[in-house]
Design an enzyme around this catalytic site. Structure first.
Site, PDB file in Angstrom:
ATOM      1  N   GLY A   1       0.867  -1.180   0.000  1.00  0.00           N
ATOM      2  CA  GLY A   1       0.000   0.000   0.000  1.00  0.00           C
ATOM      3  C   GLY A   1       0.899   1.224   0.000  1.00  0.00           C
ATOM      4  N   ALA A   2       0.635   2.159  -0.924  1.00  0.00           N
ATOM      5  CA  ALA A   2       1.572   3.262  -1.137  1.00  0.00           C
ATOM      6  C   ALA A   2       1.911   4.052   0.131  1.00  0.00           C
ATOM      7  CB  ALA A   2       1.009   4.174  -2.235  1.00  0.00           C
TER       8      ALA A   2
ATOM      9  N   GLN B   1      -5.360  -8.763  -3.002  1.00  0.00           N
ATOM     10  CA  GLN B   1      -5.462  -7.779  -1.908  1.00  0.00           C
ATOM     11  C   GLN B   1      -6.922  -7.494  -1.561  1.00  0.00           C
ATOM     12  OE1 GLN B   1      -3.406  -7.517  -4.521  1.00  0.00           O
ATOM     13  NE2 GLN B   1      -1.508  -6.488  -4.015  1.00  0.00           N
TER      14      GLN B   1
ATOM     15  N   ASP C   1      -1.184   4.898  -6.506  1.00  0.00           N
ATOM     16  CA  ASP C   1       0.210   4.672  -6.089  1.00  0.00           C
ATOM     17  C   ASP C   1       1.133   5.791  -6.538  1.00  0.00           C
ATOM     18  OD1 ASP C   1      -1.035   1.818  -6.133  1.00  0.00           O
ATOM     19  OD2 ASP C   1       0.741   1.754  -4.858  1.00  0.00           O
TER      20      ASP C   1
END
Ligand code: MRU
Length: 346
Positions: A51-52, A190, A231
């Site tokens: 996750g960014a 995810q 992202d």
């Protein structure tokens, strides 16, 4: 040391950094004690942390804690920072967070207290920005909405309430009756493993679907709005997000369904003019030949099948209904009128 506690990451008073192993969810909640930046690189590459925003915060904390222990010279500090930077190429929160630490190291002759304070600020900023996005973004959701989301954008992808999923859970906590379709999000699932886990915990009604089911649901008018994360956002508003995002953007355009991305300003790459300039990570073939997780490992294709496995795709800004960034909702039209996203945010 300040004690930090999020659903994805913890920092103890004695300076121990712990990461929830996302590869083992939803069946096992294992916490990994991060030894040093090299260990963090492994953890990032294996998507145990992902996750960014979370990648940025986790990398910054691991570098700051290592610096406290090792009191490096500037050259060594920048070298370790560079190795962390190269752990994954697309999510720009990683580079943005490390750039901030590098600047502090350079300006303070590697004051490790200042570096740690900067990492702690990055943590707190993510918590605060998630709350802002949840507040502003939830205004886009109406009572009775049926939503669709992709990948995981919740507390497991940030150290706060999340980005798109934070918006969704906020709408639920406001008493709006919503239902969420969750794309499983192949190849690494995810959505199927993580978003379902989070929505279940939050008590939000959801239905898990395979990625190729969204079109028919939309054709049957069973999706009102799509919310997902980013992202890396380019200056013209094009953005990279988990592979499959572009498919949904095209589907929403065809079915005239509002399509929003939700991200903190730490996901903007102010040096990137457009989507074509965003580097897209290519991952291992085995992720597509089969699947692995807490349930074990399965392969279904011939062992040597040729595979195409980009982790992200790029969606052009014109397909967006809006970008929820911090406490603002920006439209592609506003980006065009102001010349770029930086100006539109002023
Ligand atoms: O490969 P991942 O799991 O790190 O990809 C994550 C995503 O694409 C998310 O949608 C994105 O980071 C936004 S999360 C707040």
């Amino acid at each position: 040391m300040k004690n930090l506690n999020s659903i994805s990451l913890k920092l103890s008073e004695s300076g121990e950094l712990l990461i929830l192993d996302q590869q083992m969810l939803p069946d096992q909640e294992n916490w990994i004690l991060v030894r040093d930046p090299d260990h963090m690189i492994e953890i990032i590459q294996q998507l145990k942390v992902r996750g960014a925003p979370l990648i940025g915060v986790a990398a910054a904390l691991s570098l700051a804690l290592w610096s406290q222990k090792n009191q490096p010279q500037l050259g060594q500090f920048l070298q370790v920072s560079m190795s962390l930077r190269q752990s994954r190429p697309t999510a720009v929160n990683l580079m943005n967070a490390l750039d901030r630490l590098n600047q502090v190291a350079e300006a303070t002759k590697v004051s490790t207290d200042s570096i740690l304070n900067c990492a702690l600020e990055i943590y707190q900023e993510d918590v605060d920005l998630c709350l802002q996005m949840a507040q502003v973004g939830s205004e886009l959701i109406q009572d009775g909405d049926s939503l669709l989301t992709h990948c995981n954008t919740g507390g497991l992808a940030t150290v706060g309430v999340g980005t798109a999923l934070g918006v969704i859970t906020q709408a639920h906590s406001q008493g709006k009756k919503i239902h969420v379709y969750v794309d499983e999000t192949r190849p690494l699932l995810q959505g199927g493993r993580l978003t379902t886990w989070e929505l279940k915990k939050a008590g939000v009604p959801y239905t898990l679907i395979c990625d190729n089911m969204a079109a028919s649901l939309m054709a049957q008018n069973r999706v009102n709005r799509v919310f997902l994360g980013a992202d890396r956002i380019a200056l013209n508003g094009d953005f990279a997000n988990k592979i499959g995002t572009y498919n949904l953007a095209v589907l929403c355009h065809h079915h005239k369904i509002p399509f929003y991305t939700v991200a903190p300003s730490t996901t903007i790459d102010f040096n990137c003019p457009d989507g074509a300039s965003i580097p897209v990570e290519q991952r291992q073939a085995d992720e597509v030949r089969g699947v692995a997780g807490s349930f074990g490992q399965v392969r279904w294709s011939p062992v040597d099948s040729q595979v195409h496995n980009p982790a992200f795709d790029v969606t052009p800004a014109h397909l967006l209904s809006g970008l929820v960034i911090d406490n603002k909702i920006i439209t592609p039209k506003q980006i065009q009128e102001h010349g770029n996203l930086k100006q539109a945010l002023l």
